[in-house]
Write a protein that holds these residues in place. Structure first.
Motif, short mmCIF file in Angstrom:
data_model
loop_
_atom_site.label_atom_id
_atom_site.label_comp_id
_atom_site.label_asym_id
_atom_site.label_seq_id
_atom_site.Cartn_x
_atom_site.Cartn_y
_atom_site.Cartn_z
N THR A 116 0.84 -1.09 -0.22
CA THR A 116 0.04 0.01 -0.04
C THR A 116 0.81 1.24 0.09
OG1 THR A 116 -1.63 -1.11 1.23
CG2 THR A 116 -1.99 1.24 1.18
N GLU A 117 2.02 1.23 0.71
CA GLU A 117 2.76 2.42 0.80
C GLU A 117 3.42 2.63 -0.53
OE1 GLU A 117 4.30 4.36 3.03
OE2 GLU A 117 3.22 4.11 4.69
N TYR A 118 3.86 1.40 -1.19
CA TYR A 118 4.44 1.73 -2.67
C TYR A 118 3.41 2.48 -3.48
CZ TYR A 118 6.13 0.70 -7.19
OH TYR A 118 6.53 1.05 -8.47
N LEU A 119 2.04 1.73 -3.54
CA LEU A 119 1.15 2.38 -4.57
C LEU A 119 0.88 3.80 -4.24
CD1 LEU A 119 -1.47 -0.69 -4.77
CD2 LEU A 119 0.60 0.09 -6.21
N GLU A 120 0.90 4.22 -2.89
CA GLU A 120 0.60 5.52 -2.62
C GLU A 120 1.94 6.58 -3.21
OE1 GLU A 120 -2.35 6.54 0.79
OE2 GLU A 120 -0.47 5.35 1.72
N HIS A 121 2.92 5.84 -2.78
CA HIS A 121 4.28 6.44 -3.44
C HIS A 121 4.10 6.89 -5.02
CE1 HIS A 121 8.58 7.60 -3.42
NE2 HIS A 121 8.45 6.80 -4.55
N THR A 122 3.70 5.91 -5.88
CA THR A 122 3.57 6.21 -7.09
C THR A 122 2.68 7.50 -7.53
OG1 THR A 122 1.87 4.64 -7.53
CG2 THR A 122 4.29 3.79 -7.66
N LEU A 123 1.74 7.78 -6.92
CA LEU A 123 0.86 8.95 -7.18
C LEU A 123 -0.20 8.32 -8.30
CD1 LEU A 123 2.93 11.74 -5.84
CD2 LEU A 123 1.28 10.65 -4.48
N LEU A 124 -0.20 7.38 -8.84
CA LEU A 124 -0.84 7.09 -9.86
C LEU A 124 -2.44 6.86 -9.61
CD1 LEU A 124 1.44 4.92 -11.72
CD2 LEU A 124 1.09 7.20 -12.17
N ALA A 125 -3.54 7.68 -10.13
CA ALA A 125 -4.88 7.56 -9.73
C ALA A 125 -5.24 6.07 -10.00
CB ALA A 125 -5.58 8.46 -10.64
N HIS A 126 -4.94 5.35 -10.95
CA HIS A 126 -5.47 4.05 -11.12
C HIS A 126 -4.83 2.89 -10.14
CE1 HIS A 126 -1.66 3.71 -13.38
NE2 HIS A 126 -1.78 2.38 -13.19
N GLN A 127 -3.94 3.34 -9.36
CA GLN A 127 -3.18 2.61 -8.28
C GLN A 127 -3.99 2.82 -6.83
OE1 GLN A 127 -1.33 0.10 -9.18
NE2 GLN A 127 0.41 0.58 -10.38
N LEU A 128 -4.78 3.59 -6.84
CA LEU A 128 -5.45 4.26 -5.53
C LEU A 128 -6.54 3.03 -5.01
CD1 LEU A 128 -5.51 7.94 -5.54
CD2 LEU A 128 -3.49 6.40 -4.96
N THR A 129 -7.25 2.70 -5.94
CA THR A 129 -8.15 1.52 -5.70
C THR A 129 -7.48 0.25 -5.06
OG1 THR A 129 -9.59 2.59 -7.33
CG2 THR A 129 -10.04 0.36 -6.49
N ARG A 130 -6.46 -0.27 -5.64
CA ARG A 130 -5.79 -1.33 -5.55
C ARG A 130 -5.16 -1.18 -4.09
NH1 ARG A 130 -1.47 -4.61 -8.77
NH2 ARG A 130 -1.62 -2.83 -10.11
N ALA A 131 -4.59 -0.03 -3.71
CA ALA A 131 -4.14 0.49 -2.30
C ALA A 131 -5.29 0.42 -1.41
CB ALA A 131 -3.32 1.74 -2.47
N TRP A 132 -6.32 0.77 -1.65
CA TRP A 132 -7.32 0.95 -0.54
C TRP A 132 -7.86 -0.38 -0.17
CZ3 TRP A 132 -9.23 4.19 2.96
CH2 TRP A 132 -10.57 3.91 3.48
N THR A 133 -8.01 -1.33 -1.17
CA THR A 133 -8.32 -2.73 -1.38
C THR A 133 -7.53 -3.64 -0.60
OG1 THR A 133 -9.66 -2.45 -3.23
CG2 THR A 133 -9.19 -4.72 -2.43
N TRP A 134 -6.06 -3.30 -0.80
CA TRP A 134 -5.01 -4.03 0.02
C TRP A 134 -4.99 -3.84 1.57
CZ3 TRP A 134 -0.75 -4.26 -4.37
CH2 TRP A 134 -0.78 -5.22 -4.96
N MET A 135 -5.32 -2.30 1.75
CA MET A 135 -5.15 -1.93 3.03
C MET A 135 -6.39 -2.59 3.95
SD MET A 135 -3.49 -0.19 5.03
CE MET A 135 -3.93 0.08 6.80
N GLY A 136 -7.72 -2.64 3.29
CA GLY A 136 -8.74 -3.42 3.93
C GLY A 136 -8.35 -4.87 4.04
N MET A 137 -7.63 -5.45 3.10
CA MET A 137 -7.37 -6.84 3.61
C MET A 137 -6.55 -6.85 4.86
SD MET A 137 -6.57 -7.96 -0.35
CE MET A 137 -6.18 -9.59 0.23
N ALA A 138 -5.70 -6.18 4.95
CA ALA A 138 -4.71 -5.98 5.96
C ALA A 138 -5.45 -5.68 7.36
CB ALA A 138 -3.52 -4.63 5.93
#
Length: 273
Positions: free
Chosen positions: A202-224
């Motif tokens: 999640t940290e990496y996906l937020e680091h990229t600052l790409l809009a299409h990665q934010l949904t995956r970051a939120w989903t993986w954070m929810g799994m954690a």
């Protein structure tokens, strides 16, 4: 000066335009006046204001409705990125086809180098694993009670952008693809190492600052966070293992940060702690 109240005040009432104020006739008149002023100043030719105003004075036949097109600013983007900017019901979604991705080749020296970057940049914010613990897992086929292959590859992915070597930086894309392939295999059983790996991803996906990665970051954070609750880490005592306590508070802080940034509700309720 006195006002004569005996003289009735005459007010001329105008009939309202059919479509409300201002009327189309008034708008057309004002537009023509502006166009004449622009032409008088020799600035109307290819002028931005002329092009905008011209659409009000030129009456053309209304074209037939066409299928929505991709804006020019989004041409060349991937479909996932386009849908992240424009999520409309009329757009047709596409479904990805899973593709097997081999593990990126990293020699031992590069792995140790990335672990050192983790100790320098990441472990200061989230003091979870020591260098000795990570090196022990590295020399035991990436499998120890506290570490897993997913954790180490997520660690390599998170620290790759901190490297000054281009050959290390370019490994971020294949590392992300490989970690994405590993995640489904680790959700059947909650582990501390999986929680930490998801936090790093999640940290990496937020680091990229790409809009299409934010949904995956939120989903993986929810799994954690669901794994945190499944393991009962939100109801620990002072006598609990130190690693589990640190993992919980790292997840708790990340939950608060992401919820405030994205404007979404918290997943961990303080009343349950």
């Amino acid at each position: 000066m006195k006002c004569d109240m005996t003289v009735p005040l005459q007010v001329n009432f105008l009939s309202p335009p059919p479509l409300g104020f201002p009327s189309s006739q008034l708008v057309t008149t004002r537009v023509k006046e502006i166009l004449e002023a622009l032409e008088h100043e020799h600035t109307a030719q290819n002028h931005g204001a002329h092009l905008v105003i011209k659409q009000f004075t030129t009456h053309k036949k209304k074209p037939a409705p066409q299928a929505p097109t991709i804006p020019r600013i989004l041409q060349g983007y991937s479909m996932a990125r386009i849908f992240s900017f424009h999520r409309q019901d009329e757009q047709k979604d596409t479904y990805p086809v899973p593709v097997f991705v081999a593990a990126p080749h990293l020699v031992v020296e590069d792995q140790l180098y990335l672990i050192e970057l983790y100790e320098h940049y990441i472990n200061r914010l989230y003091p979870l694993y020591s260098m000795d613990t990570l090196k022990e897992a590295l020399y035991n086929d990436m499998s120890t009670p506290d570490c897993s292959p997913l954790l180490l590859y997520a660690l390599f992915l998170r620290t790759a952008p901190f490297s000054k070597e281009k050959r290390i930086q370019v490994l971020a894309a294949p590392l992300l693809a490989y970690c994405s392939q590993l995640v489904p295999a680790y959700i059947d059983r909650p582990r501390l190492s999986t929680i930490v790996a998801l936090l790093l991803l999640t940290e990496y996906l937020e680091h990229t600052l790409l809009a299409h990665q934010l949904t995956r970051a939120w989903t993986w954070m929810g799994m954690a966070l669901r794994m945190v609750q499944d393991m009962g880490l939100h109801r620990q005592s002072a006598s609990s293992p130190q690693l589990s306590i640190r993992v919980f508070w790292a997840a708790f802080v990340k939950d608060r940060l992401m919820s405030m940034i994205y404007g979404r509700p918290f997943m961990l309720d303080e009343k349950d702690m």
